[in-house]
Design an enzyme around this catalytic site. Sequence first.
Site, PDB file in Angstrom:
ATOM      1  N   HIS A 183      -4.884  -0.688 -46.366  1.00 18.47           N
ATOM      2  CA  HIS A 183      -4.904  -1.521 -47.585  1.00 18.47           C
ATOM      3  C   HIS A 183      -6.073  -2.520 -47.553  1.00 18.47           C
ATOM      4  O   HIS A 183      -5.880  -3.723 -47.700  1.00 18.47           O
ATOM      5  CB  HIS A 183      -3.562  -2.247 -47.772  1.00 18.47           C
ATOM      6  CG  HIS A 183      -3.327  -2.662 -49.195  1.00 18.47           C
ATOM      7  ND1 HIS A 183      -2.107  -2.650 -49.800  1.00 18.47           N
ATOM      8  CD2 HIS A 183      -4.194  -3.106 -50.155  1.00 18.47           C
ATOM      9  CE1 HIS A 183      -2.204  -3.067 -51.052  1.00 18.47           C
ATOM     10  NE2 HIS A 183      -3.475  -3.355 -51.282  1.00 18.47           N
ATOM     11  N   ARG A 243      -1.869   2.388 -55.513  1.00 16.00           N
ATOM     12  CA  ARG A 243      -0.617   1.974 -54.886  1.00 16.00           C
ATOM     13  C   ARG A 243       0.063   3.213 -54.297  1.00 16.00           C
ATOM     14  O   ARG A 243       0.015   4.295 -54.891  1.00 16.00           O
ATOM     15  CB  ARG A 243       0.320   1.321 -55.904  1.00 16.00           C
ATOM     16  CG  ARG A 243      -0.036  -0.132 -56.233  1.00 16.00           C
ATOM     17  CD  ARG A 243       0.187  -1.067 -55.046  1.00 16.00           C
ATOM     18  NE  ARG A 243      -0.057  -2.470 -55.359  1.00 16.00           N
ATOM     19  CZ  ARG A 243      -1.182  -3.132 -55.099  1.00 16.00           C
ATOM     20  NH1 ARG A 243      -2.213  -2.521 -54.529  1.00 16.00           N
ATOM     21  NH2 ARG A 243      -1.289  -4.418 -55.388  1.00 16.00           N
TER      22      ARG A 243
HETATM   23  P1  NAP Z   1      -5.879  -2.779 -64.908  1.00 17.28           P
HETATM   24  O1  NAP Z   1      -7.155  -3.361 -65.396  1.00 17.28           O
HETATM   25  O2  NAP Z   1      -4.581  -3.298 -65.456  1.00 17.28           O
HETATM   26  O3  NAP Z   1      -5.964  -1.198 -65.168  1.00 17.28           O
HETATM   27  C1  NAP Z   1      -4.868  -0.368 -65.027  1.00 17.28           C
HETATM   28  C2  NAP Z   1      -5.183   0.966 -65.661  1.00 17.28           C
HETATM   29  O4  NAP Z   1      -4.042   1.830 -65.497  1.00 17.28           O
HETATM   30  C3  NAP Z   1      -5.438   0.865 -67.176  1.00 17.28           C
HETATM   31  O5  NAP Z   1      -6.418   1.780 -67.571  1.00 17.28           O
HETATM   32  C4  NAP Z   1      -4.086   1.255 -67.754  1.00 17.28           C
HETATM   33  O6  NAP Z   1      -4.128   1.777 -69.057  1.00 17.28           O
HETATM   34  C5  NAP Z   1      -3.689   2.338 -66.783  1.00 17.28           C
HETATM   35  N1  NAP Z   1      -2.242   2.590 -66.856  1.00 17.28           N
HETATM   36  C6  NAP Z   1      -1.217   1.732 -66.605  1.00 17.28           C
HETATM   37  N2  NAP Z   1      -0.039   2.339 -66.828  1.00 17.28           N
HETATM   38  C7  NAP Z   1      -0.319   3.596 -67.230  1.00 17.28           C
HETATM   39  C8  NAP Z   1       0.475   4.697 -67.634  1.00 17.28           C
HETATM   40  N3  NAP Z   1       1.817   4.630 -67.673  1.00 17.28           N
HETATM   41  N4  NAP Z   1      -0.156   5.838 -68.004  1.00 17.28           N
HETATM   42  C9  NAP Z   1      -1.505   5.905 -67.997  1.00 17.28           C
HETATM   43  N5  NAP Z   1      -2.321   4.901 -67.623  1.00 17.28           N
HETATM   44  C10 NAP Z   1      -1.724   3.756 -67.245  1.00 17.28           C
HETATM   45  O7  NAP Z   1      -5.764  -2.888 -63.346  1.00 17.28           O
HETATM   46  P2  NAP Z   1      -6.949  -2.987 -62.263  1.00 17.28           P
HETATM   47  O8  NAP Z   1      -7.374  -4.385 -62.119  1.00 17.28           O
HETATM   48  O9  NAP Z   1      -7.959  -1.942 -62.583  1.00 17.28           O
HETATM   49  O10 NAP Z   1      -6.143  -2.595 -60.931  1.00 17.28           O
HETATM   50  C11 NAP Z   1      -5.536  -1.317 -60.806  1.00 17.28           C
HETATM   51  C12 NAP Z   1      -4.648  -1.295 -59.576  1.00 17.28           C
HETATM   52  O11 NAP Z   1      -5.453  -1.227 -58.398  1.00 17.28           O
HETATM   53  C13 NAP Z   1      -3.800  -2.541 -59.344  1.00 17.28           C
HETATM   54  O12 NAP Z   1      -2.631  -2.524 -60.143  1.00 17.28           O
HETATM   55  C14 NAP Z   1      -3.474  -2.435 -57.888  1.00 17.28           C
HETATM   56  O13 NAP Z   1      -2.293  -1.677 -57.747  1.00 17.28           O
HETATM   57  C15 NAP Z   1      -4.660  -1.655 -57.308  1.00 17.28           C
HETATM   58  N6  NAP Z   1      -5.492  -2.444 -56.373  1.00 17.28           N
HETATM   59  C16 NAP Z   1      -5.613  -2.036 -55.089  1.00 17.28           C
HETATM   60  C17 NAP Z   1      -6.417  -2.746 -54.193  1.00 17.28           C
HETATM   61  C18 NAP Z   1      -6.610  -2.272 -52.779  1.00 17.28           C
HETATM   62  O14 NAP Z   1      -7.226  -2.954 -51.981  1.00 17.28           O
HETATM   63  N7  NAP Z   1      -6.132  -1.107 -52.413  1.00 17.28           N
HETATM   64  C19 NAP Z   1      -7.082  -3.898 -54.625  1.00 17.28           C
HETATM   65  C20 NAP Z   1      -6.914  -4.299 -55.940  1.00 17.28           C
HETATM   66  C21 NAP Z   1      -6.123  -3.564 -56.809  1.00 17.28           C
HETATM   67  P3  NAP Z   1      -4.611   0.850 -70.295  1.00 17.28           P
HETATM   68  O15 NAP Z   1      -6.110   0.758 -70.130  1.00 17.28           O
HETATM   69  O16 NAP Z   1      -4.211   1.616 -71.509  1.00 17.28           O
HETATM   70  O17 NAP Z   1      -3.912  -0.473 -70.135  1.00 17.28           O
END
Ligand code: NAP
Length: 310
Positions: A273, A225
């Site tokens: 994006h 993001r």
């Molecule tokens: P997810 O499974 O919820 O993983 C998020 C990761 O971030 C987890 O490892 C989490 O830790 C960690 N995290 C969250 N808050 C944190 C903090 N304060 N300090 C340290 N680590 C933290 O999410 P995901 O499905 O992998 O997706 C990740 C992000 O990718 C989405 O939120 C979205 O913003 C982005 N995204 C972008 C696109 C694009 O096309 N550009 C597409 C899809 C998603 P824990 O493991 O401890 O919970």
Amino acid sequence: MLNILFSAKPTAWEEYRDHLTGAFEAASLNANLSRDHDPATVDYIIFVPNGPVTDFAPYTKTKAVMSLWAGVETVVSNQTLTQPLLRMVDPGLTNGMVEWVVGHTMRHHLGMDDHIHCQDGVWRDTVYPPFAAQRPVTILGIGALGAACGQALVQLGFPVTGWSRSPKTVEGITCLSGKDELKEALTDASMVILLLPNTPQTRNILNAETLDLLADGAFVINPGRGPLINDDALLSALASGKVRHATLDVFHVEPLPAEHPYWAHPNVTVTPHIASTTRPDSAAKVIVQQILRGEAGEPFLHAVDRQAGY
Ligand code: NAP
């Protein structure tokens, strides 16, 4: 009969309708999928933040709101939303992200730009990139997407460190967690990939101080993001050479305004994006799985923690 409301833009309806009805039929789910149900009768909402539903209060019978997006920052603090909110973890979305991340990592690792942009008749055969094993990669966020990307990079030989909020174990990845271990995660990293959600705790996580920890000439890749990066700090790090190139898919403001310095910067690649998106065929199966769990009284998968913001 379950009433399932599809709340997203009309274009999404065209993309998803047949996949959803096909998946419901395949699972023998007796479901009435529509964009227009009486709110008081809706069992489940399939949801995108830019769709028509913004007030969840009338959906008194709704058992879950299932986001089609992985990122939920625009809905997580909606005060009317008291129903469970589920974020999308879709194998198609994950595959797409792995391909995008591996592609951009390999571009920078191999120095492909030097050849693509230098077809000038001069035979430069002296420069070889280091092996992947000599290029430490750090992934901030090793959830569904970050862990899969990390494991793909491990397969290619990169030493991968992942950083998360809670302690984790991911095969092949050196896992660090919490504020106290962020410094260790970033120190001397040659490549930083951001796959964190946008929460108050993660905003500006890449700033002047944390960028300074990286190896000189590091690469930054952000499909997470935009607000994860302090733009001024990144532009300064690019100017000093601390960061050699940044590939950015997401921004504080989207679409990225035409006058933003990133567009014209020779060491920034802007992608609009598009790193990955939810794929209707595989996502429809995930939605069915969630509904079946809900109907069986089993806990939903990937429920959003409102307190944590993701
Ligand atoms: P997810 O499974 O919820 O993983 C998020 C990761 O971030 C987890 O490892 C989490 O830790 C960690 N995290 C969250 N808050 C944190 C903090 N304060 N300090 C340290 N680590 C933290 O999410 P995901 O499905 O992998 O997706 C990740 C992000 O990718 C989405 O939120 C979205 O913003 C982005 N995204 C972008 C696109 C694009 O096309 N550009 C597409 C899809 C998603 P824990 O493991 O401890 O919970």
